[in-house]
Write a protein that holds these residues in place. Sequence first.
Motif, PDB file in Angstrom:
ATOM      1  N   ASN A  66      -3.000  10.305   5.555  1.00 10.38           N
ATOM      2  CA  ASN A  66      -1.711   9.267   4.209  1.00 10.38           C
ATOM      3  C   ASN A  66      -2.474   8.554   3.857  1.00 10.38           C
ATOM      4  OD1 ASN A  66       0.156  10.810   5.359  1.00 10.38           O
ATOM      5  ND2 ASN A  66       0.699   8.889   7.091  1.00 10.38           N
ATOM      6  N   ALA A  67      -2.458   8.122   2.271  1.00  9.32           N
ATOM      7  CA  ALA A  67      -3.527   6.885   1.753  1.00  9.32           C
ATOM      8  C   ALA A  67      -3.151   5.979   2.425  1.00  9.32           C
ATOM      9  CB  ALA A  67      -2.867   7.536   0.117  1.00  9.32           C
ATOM     10  N   VAL A  68      -4.086   4.235   1.977  1.00  6.18           N
ATOM     11  CA  VAL A  68      -4.214   3.181   2.680  1.00  6.18           C
ATOM     12  C   VAL A  68      -4.723   2.945   0.936  1.00  6.18           C
ATOM     13  CG1 VAL A  68      -4.459   3.467   4.971  1.00  6.18           C
ATOM     14  CG2 VAL A  68      -6.695   4.093   3.572  1.00  6.18           C
ATOM     15  N   VAL A  69      -4.645   1.735   1.185  1.00 11.23           N
ATOM     16  CA  VAL A  69      -5.130   1.134  -0.245  1.00 11.23           C
ATOM     17  C   VAL A  69      -6.407   0.474   0.291  1.00 11.23           C
ATOM     18  CG1 VAL A  69      -5.129  -0.847  -2.151  1.00 11.23           C
ATOM     19  CG2 VAL A  69      -3.449   0.992  -1.349  1.00 11.23           C
ATOM     20  N   LEU A  70      -7.501   0.265   0.075  1.00 12.21           N
ATOM     21  CA  LEU A  70      -8.679  -0.092   0.586  1.00 12.21           C
ATOM     22  C   LEU A  70      -9.370  -1.511  -0.021  1.00 12.21           C
ATOM     23  CD1 LEU A  70     -11.021   2.864   0.203  1.00 12.21           C
ATOM     24  CD2 LEU A  70      -9.606   2.407   2.224  1.00 12.21           C
ATOM     25  N   ILE A  71      -8.396  -1.609  -1.413  1.00  9.79           N
ATOM     26  CA  ILE A  71      -8.771  -3.472  -1.728  1.00  9.79           C
ATOM     27  C   ILE A  71      -7.456  -3.905  -1.344  1.00  9.79           C
ATOM     28  CG2 ILE A  71      -9.533  -4.566  -3.912  1.00  9.79           C
ATOM     29  CD1 ILE A  71     -10.754  -1.807  -5.458  1.00  9.79           C
ATOM     30  N   GLU A  72      -7.792  -5.097  -1.001  1.00  9.67           N
ATOM     31  CA  GLU A  72      -6.471  -6.643  -0.739  1.00  9.67           C
ATOM     32  C   GLU A  72      -6.726  -7.061  -2.014  1.00  9.67           C
ATOM     33  OE1 GLU A  72      -6.735  -8.285   3.326  1.00  9.67           O
ATOM     34  OE2 GLU A  72      -7.404  -7.014   4.245  1.00  9.67           O
ATOM     35  N   GLY A  73      -5.954  -7.445  -2.016  1.00  6.38           N
ATOM     36  CA  GLY A  73      -5.137  -8.158  -3.194  1.00  6.38           C
ATOM     37  C   GLY A  73      -5.658  -8.040  -4.224  1.00  6.38           C
ATOM     38  N   THR A  74      -5.339  -8.084  -5.305  1.00  2.00           N
ATOM     39  CA  THR A  74      -5.614  -7.629  -7.092  1.00  2.00           C
ATOM     40  C   THR A  74      -6.742  -6.830  -7.113  1.00  2.00           C
ATOM     41  OG1 THR A  74      -5.373 -10.091  -7.384  1.00  2.00           O
ATOM     42  CG2 THR A  74      -5.999  -8.476  -9.148  1.00  2.00           C
ATOM     43  N   ILE A  75      -6.114  -5.989  -7.679  1.00  5.43           N
ATOM     44  CA  ILE A  75      -7.711  -4.227  -8.384  1.00  5.43           C
ATOM     45  C   ILE A  75      -8.547  -4.495  -9.224  1.00  5.43           C
ATOM     46  CG2 ILE A  75      -7.421  -2.222  -9.565  1.00  5.43           C
ATOM     47  CD1 ILE A  75      -6.260  -2.596  -6.248  1.00  5.43           C
ATOM     48  N   PRO A  76      -9.443  -5.250  -9.604  1.00  2.00           N
ATOM     49  CA  PRO A  76     -10.095  -5.534 -10.383  1.00  2.00           C
ATOM     50  C   PRO A  76     -10.156  -4.486 -12.088  1.00  2.00           C
ATOM     51  CG  PRO A  76     -11.900  -4.452  -8.537  1.00  2.00           C
ATOM     52  CD  PRO A  76     -10.578  -3.936  -8.595  1.00  2.00           C
ATOM     53  N   THR A  77     -10.268  -5.626 -12.540  1.00  2.00           N
ATOM     54  CA  THR A  77      -9.177  -4.809 -14.409  1.00  2.00           C
ATOM     55  C   THR A  77     -10.269  -3.405 -14.288  1.00  2.00           C
ATOM     56  OG1 THR A  77      -9.219  -6.851 -14.999  1.00  2.00           O
ATOM     57  CG2 THR A  77      -9.059  -5.550 -16.847  1.00  2.00           C
ATOM     58  N   GLU A  78     -11.450  -3.307 -14.043  1.00  2.00           N
ATOM     59  CA  GLU A  78     -12.179  -1.870 -14.112  1.00  2.00           C
ATOM     60  C   GLU A  78     -11.218  -0.430 -13.907  1.00  2.00           C
ATOM     61  OE1 GLU A  78     -15.179  -4.135 -11.929  1.00  2.00           O
ATOM     62  OE2 GLU A  78     -13.562  -4.678 -13.374  1.00  2.00           O
ATOM     63  N   LEU A  79     -11.097  -1.139 -12.540  1.00  3.61           N
ATOM     64  CA  LEU A  79     -10.098   0.026 -12.166  1.00  3.61           C
ATOM     65  C   LEU A  79      -8.779   0.217 -12.680  1.00  3.61           C
ATOM     66  CD1 LEU A  79     -12.035  -0.439  -8.656  1.00  3.61           C
ATOM     67  CD2 LEU A  79     -12.456   0.919 -10.177  1.00  3.61           C
ATOM     68  N   GLU A  80      -8.264  -0.261 -12.945  1.00  6.97           N
ATOM     69  CA  GLU A  80      -6.023  -0.475 -13.003  1.00  6.97           C
ATOM     70  C   GLU A  80      -6.536   0.885 -13.374  1.00  6.97           C
ATOM     71  OE1 GLU A  80      -5.236  -3.870 -15.144  1.00  6.97           O
ATOM     72  OE2 GLU A  80      -5.389  -4.975 -13.618  1.00  6.97           O
ATOM     73  N   ALA A  81      -7.012   1.598 -15.046  1.00  9.39           N
ATOM     74  CA  ALA A  81      -6.969   3.284 -15.166  1.00  9.39           C
ATOM     75  C   ALA A  81      -6.662   3.803 -14.361  1.00  9.39           C
ATOM     76  CB  ALA A  81      -8.289   3.198 -16.760  1.00  9.39           C
ATOM     77  N   LYS A  82      -7.474   3.682 -13.414  1.00  9.90           N
ATOM     78  CA  LYS A  82      -7.521   5.210 -12.242  1.00  9.90           C
ATOM     79  C   LYS A  82      -6.472   4.459 -11.306  1.00  9.90           C
ATOM     80  CE  LYS A  82     -12.814   5.672 -12.257  1.00  9.90           C
ATOM     81  NZ  LYS A  82     -13.876   5.778 -10.767  1.00  9.90           N
ATOM     82  N   VAL A  83      -6.062   3.836 -11.047  1.00 13.61           N
ATOM     83  CA  VAL A  83      -4.204   3.211  -9.984  1.00 13.61           C
ATOM     84  C   VAL A  83      -3.746   3.869 -10.781  1.00 13.61           C
ATOM     85  CG1 VAL A  83      -3.090   1.435  -9.330  1.00 13.61           C
ATOM     86  CG2 VAL A  83      -6.043   1.146  -9.071  1.00 13.61           C
ATOM     87  N   ARG A  84      -3.555   3.752 -12.367  1.00 13.74           N
ATOM     88  CA  ARG A  84      -2.328   4.830 -12.577  1.00 13.74           C
ATOM     89  C   ARG A  84      -2.460   6.057 -13.112  1.00 13.74           C
ATOM     90  NH1 ARG A  84      -0.346   0.172 -15.093  1.00 13.74           N
ATOM     91  NH2 ARG A  84      -1.057  -1.847 -16.257  1.00 13.74           N
ATOM     92  N   ARG A  85      -3.664   6.475 -13.221  1.00 15.44           N
ATOM     93  CA  ARG A  85      -3.950   7.827 -12.822  1.00 15.44           C
ATOM     94  C   ARG A  85      -3.180   8.619 -11.243  1.00 15.44           C
ATOM     95  NH1 ARG A  85      -8.432   8.574 -15.918  1.00 15.44           N
ATOM     96  NH2 ARG A  85      -9.341   7.907 -13.714  1.00 15.44           N
ATOM     97  N   ALA A  86      -4.063   7.411 -10.636  1.00 12.66           N
ATOM     98  CA  ALA A  86      -3.599   8.042  -9.499  1.00 12.66           C
ATOM     99  C   ALA A  86      -2.120   7.866  -9.029  1.00 12.66           C
ATOM    100  CB  ALA A  86      -4.175   7.126  -7.210  1.00 12.66           C
ATOM    101  N   GLU A  87      -1.352   6.798  -9.145  1.00  8.18           N
ATOM    102  CA  GLU A  87       0.398   6.757  -9.283  1.00  8.18           C
ATOM    103  C   GLU A  87       0.723   8.338 -10.292  1.00  8.18           C
ATOM    104  OE1 GLU A  87       3.623   3.702 -11.328  1.00  8.18           O
ATOM    105  OE2 GLU A  87       1.899   4.469 -11.995  1.00  8.18           O
ATOM    106  N   GLY A  88       0.938   8.659 -11.054  1.00 13.74           N
ATOM    107  CA  GLY A  88       0.509   9.249 -12.102  1.00 13.74           C
ATOM    108  C   GLY A  88       0.151  10.721 -11.103  1.00 13.74           C
TER     109      GLY A  88
END
Length: 65
Positions: A31-53
Amino acid sequence: MRVTVDQDACHGHQSCAIAAPEVFGADDYGNAVVLIEGTIPTELEAKVRRAEGNCPERAIVIDEG
């Protein structure tokens, strides 16, 4: 942006890890886990949105606060 994974909803498809391998990994059950604790770096936000979608179970939860 912060991100979490709803462990009750996740079925371990790993679509998130494919879309954002810097942010998502897998636990011992696959199962998925988040590897980054706290705030996601701005340069990775688009990838996180793609993952969510791409998550078939909608198990990724983004908090913009």
